[in-house]
Motif scaffolding. Structure first.
Motif, PDB file in Angstrom:
ATOM      1  N   PRO A 101       0.803  -1.230   0.000  1.00 46.20           N
ATOM      2  CA  PRO A 101       0.000   0.000   0.000  1.00 46.20           C
ATOM      3  C   PRO A 101       0.834   1.278   0.000  1.00 46.20           C
ATOM      4  O   PRO A 101       0.408   2.295  -0.547  1.00 46.20           O
ATOM      5  CB  PRO A 101      -0.813  -0.137   1.295  1.00 46.20           C
ATOM      6  CG  PRO A 101      -0.905  -1.600   1.534  1.00 46.20           C
ATOM      7  CD  PRO A 101       0.400  -2.168   1.058  1.00 46.20           C
ATOM      8  N   ARG A 111      -7.755   4.857   2.625  1.00 50.59           N
ATOM      9  CA  ARG A 111      -7.043   3.659   3.055  1.00 50.59           C
ATOM     10  C   ARG A 111      -6.766   2.813   1.813  1.00 50.59           C
ATOM     11  O   ARG A 111      -7.652   2.622   0.988  1.00 50.59           O
ATOM     12  CB  ARG A 111      -7.891   2.868   4.053  1.00 50.59           C
ATOM     13  CG  ARG A 111      -8.202   3.643   5.317  1.00 50.59           C
ATOM     14  CD  ARG A 111      -9.322   2.981   6.131  1.00 50.59           C
ATOM     15  NE  ARG A 111      -9.088   1.585   6.372  1.00 50.59           N
ATOM     16  CZ  ARG A 111      -9.898   0.598   5.921  1.00 50.59           C
ATOM     17  NH1 ARG A 111     -10.983   0.902   5.245  1.00 50.59           N
ATOM     18  NH2 ARG A 111      -9.625  -0.655   6.178  1.00 50.59           N
ATOM     19  N   VAL A 112      -5.540   2.314   1.701  1.00 51.55           N
ATOM     20  CA  VAL A 112      -5.168   1.537   0.519  1.00 51.55           C
ATOM     21  C   VAL A 112      -4.732   0.140   0.944  1.00 51.55           C
ATOM     22  O   VAL A 112      -3.959  -0.026   1.892  1.00 51.55           O
ATOM     23  CB  VAL A 112      -4.019   2.221  -0.261  1.00 51.55           C
ATOM     24  CG1 VAL A 112      -3.624   1.368  -1.469  1.00 51.55           C
ATOM     25  CG2 VAL A 112      -4.420   3.622  -0.695  1.00 51.55           C
ATOM     26  N   ALA A 113      -5.243  -0.859   0.257  1.00 52.06           N
ATOM     27  CA  ALA A 113      -4.799  -2.247   0.424  1.00 52.06           C
ATOM     28  C   ALA A 113      -4.427  -2.777  -0.953  1.00 52.06           C
ATOM     29  O   ALA A 113      -4.890  -2.262  -1.982  1.00 52.06           O
ATOM     30  CB  ALA A 113      -5.910  -3.091   1.032  1.00 52.06           C
ATOM     31  N   THR A 114      -3.583  -3.787  -0.972  1.00 52.54           N
ATOM     32  CA  THR A 114      -3.174  -4.373  -2.246  1.00 52.54           C
ATOM     33  C   THR A 114      -3.227  -5.898  -2.158  1.00 52.54           C
ATOM     34  O   THR A 114      -3.181  -6.477  -1.072  1.00 52.54           O
ATOM     35  CB  THR A 114      -1.735  -3.953  -2.629  1.00 52.54           C
ATOM     36  OG1 THR A 114      -0.826  -4.403  -1.624  1.00 52.54           O
ATOM     37  CG2 THR A 114      -1.622  -2.443  -2.770  1.00 52.54           C
ATOM     38  N   PRO A 183      -3.761  -1.814   4.969  1.00 50.44           N
ATOM     39  CA  PRO A 183      -3.120  -0.580   5.439  1.00 50.44           C
ATOM     40  C   PRO A 183      -2.474  -0.808   6.797  1.00 50.44           C
ATOM     41  O   PRO A 183      -2.933  -1.640   7.581  1.00 50.44           O
ATOM     42  CB  PRO A 183      -4.292   0.405   5.544  1.00 50.44           C
ATOM     43  CG  PRO A 183      -5.369  -0.162   4.703  1.00 50.44           C
ATOM     44  CD  PRO A 183      -5.194  -1.642   4.716  1.00 50.44           C
TER      45      PRO A 183
END
Length: 199
Positions: A101, A111-114, A183
């Motif tokens: 992220p 909020r970033v998730a990968t 995150p």
């Protein structure tokens, strides 16, 4: 009401992802809408698909302009400001990417998730190297990241909708659930239960 916008390219399965997510939410007792928007109808062209759900009947009939969540199936789209246009402050972005992220610091106030959905899809022989079909390989991560739909419901929707290579798609969902990179703040929370023992 929660609204989700999915960005991908033709052939990646954005529309099916939308349908499976809507089905999973419906089976949990929510009112749902799911619909795609096509630009140029050819493989590889940008595609957007939309899901909205609520605990009450939904009267709204329009595209989603201020989503709570954005899902990006193709990492080449992650650099386009339009992909997160209108995202609510504090909203979530899930990116199909081998990067963590932190690599998406340009996505501010969210909020970033990968998850490396492309690799997961290829591992389970979903699509080709040139065009992996990442729809199921992103949905497990979406369940883990957002917590708004259970993994069991996603798996149930996959079984209901996908009639070919079902076992491979189920495996992709489970693997993406496990391999989602959340995150930093979310990692301090207890890991969600891996509630798919019954399927």
């Amino acid at each position: 009401m929660i609204e989700i916008r999915i960005h991908g390219r033709g052939g990646q399965g954005a529309v099916f992802a939308c349908s499976m997510l809507a089905r999973a939410l419906f089976e949990e007792g929510r009112w749902v809408q799911a619909f795609p928007h096509f630009g140029v109808e050819r493989r590889g062209a940008p595609v957007a698909a939309f899901v909205r759900f609520d605990e009450r009947p939904i009267e709204l009939r329009c595209h989603i302009y201020q989503p709570d969540y954005v899902v990006i199936l193709d990492p080449t789209l992650a650099g386009l400001p339009s992909t997160i246009q209108g995202l609510k402050p504090g909203g979530g972005v899930l990116v199909n990417s081998p990067c963590g992220p932190a690599e998406f610091g340009h996505f501010k106030h969210c909020r970033v998730a990968t998850v490396d959905a492309s690799s997961i899809a290829l591992k389970h022989k979903l699509g080709s190297i040139a065009s992996p079909i990442v729809n199921t390989a992103i949905l497990g991560a979406f369940a883990r990241f957002t917590g708004i739909v259970s993994l069991d419901s996603i798996l149930g929707a996959v079984i209901e909708i996908i009639k070919r290579r079902t076992d491979d798609n189920i495996a992709a969902v489970k693997e993406s659930f496990d391999k989602a990179v959340l995150p930093e703040d979310d990692r301090t929370l207890a890991a969600p239960a891996r509630a798919h023992g019954g399927i």
